[in-house]
Motif scaffolding. Structure first.
Motif, PDB file in Angstrom:
ATOM      1  N   VAL A  74       0.879  -1.168   0.000  1.00 59.21           N
ATOM      2  CA  VAL A  74       0.000   0.000   0.000  1.00 59.21           C
ATOM      3  C   VAL A  74       0.915   1.216   0.000  1.00 59.21           C
ATOM      4  N   VAL A  75       0.922   1.929  -1.119  1.00 58.51           N
ATOM      5  CA  VAL A  75       1.850   3.045  -1.291  1.00 58.51           C
ATOM      6  C   VAL A  75       1.054   4.335  -1.433  1.00 58.51           C
ATOM      7  N   GLY A  76       1.278   5.250  -0.515  1.00 59.84           N
ATOM      8  CA  GLY A  76       0.590   6.540  -0.566  1.00 59.84           C
ATOM      9  C   GLY A  76       1.333   7.529  -1.439  1.00 59.84           C
ATOM     10  N   ALA A  95      -1.954   6.085   2.835  1.00 58.32           N
ATOM     11  CA  ALA A  95      -1.617   4.658   2.802  1.00 58.32           C
ATOM     12  C   ALA A  95      -2.157   3.958   4.038  1.00 58.32           C
ATOM     13  N   ILE A 114       3.238  -0.983   4.154  1.00 57.09           N
ATOM     14  CA  ILE A 114       2.727   0.388   4.016  1.00 57.09           C
ATOM     15  C   ILE A 114       3.900   1.347   3.846  1.00 57.09           C
ATOM     16  N   SER A 116       5.113   5.349   1.720  1.00 53.78           N
ATOM     17  CA  SER A 116       4.616   6.547   1.027  1.00 53.78           C
ATOM     18  C   SER A 116       5.741   7.176   0.243  1.00 53.78           C
TER      19      SER A 116
END
Length: 118
Positions: A74-76, A95, A114, A116
């Motif tokens: 999960v990449v913000g 994220a 996780i 970003s």
């Protein structure tokens, strides 16, 4: 085409599809599915998903369940407007918000990575 020790290889030939599947089919069937990628969008300067992205979440969860066990990145992200530090914090919050939604849908948090990129 037979290959004999000490002899140079012959010319290549096209193997009939059924023969190729008989030889390589089990190995091909064992290959993992290619990665699934989803892009979720957020309201401006917010961690709230857009309506379209909220609708896409059920497909994301269904894909995770279909492919279990999996690893999920999960990449913000944010746009490039504003200060780098602010964008990094906002992208990390985004994220984490998506990860929280996934966990709320029964996805094991231990498979979530996780990060970003601001």
């Amino acid at each position: 085409m037979a290959v004999e020790a000490g002899s140079p290889p012959g010319l290549p030939v096209v193997m009939p599809g059924q023969e190729a599947l008989a030889i390589a089919g089990p190995a091909l069937a064992a290959l993992p599915k290619p990665p699934a990628r989803f892009i979720l969008y957020f309201e401006y300067d917010s961690v709230a998903l857009t309506t379209e992205s909220r609708a896409l979440l059920q497909k994301v969860v269904a894909t995770v369940r279909d492919r279990a066990p999996v690893e999920i990145g999960v990449v913000g992200h944010t746009d490039t407007v504003g200060k780098k530090e602010y964008n990094y914090v906002l992208s990390l919050k985004r994220a984490r918000a998506v990860a929280s939604i996934l966990q709320g849908n029964g996805i094991d948090p231990s498979i979530l990575d996780i990060t970003s990129h601001g």
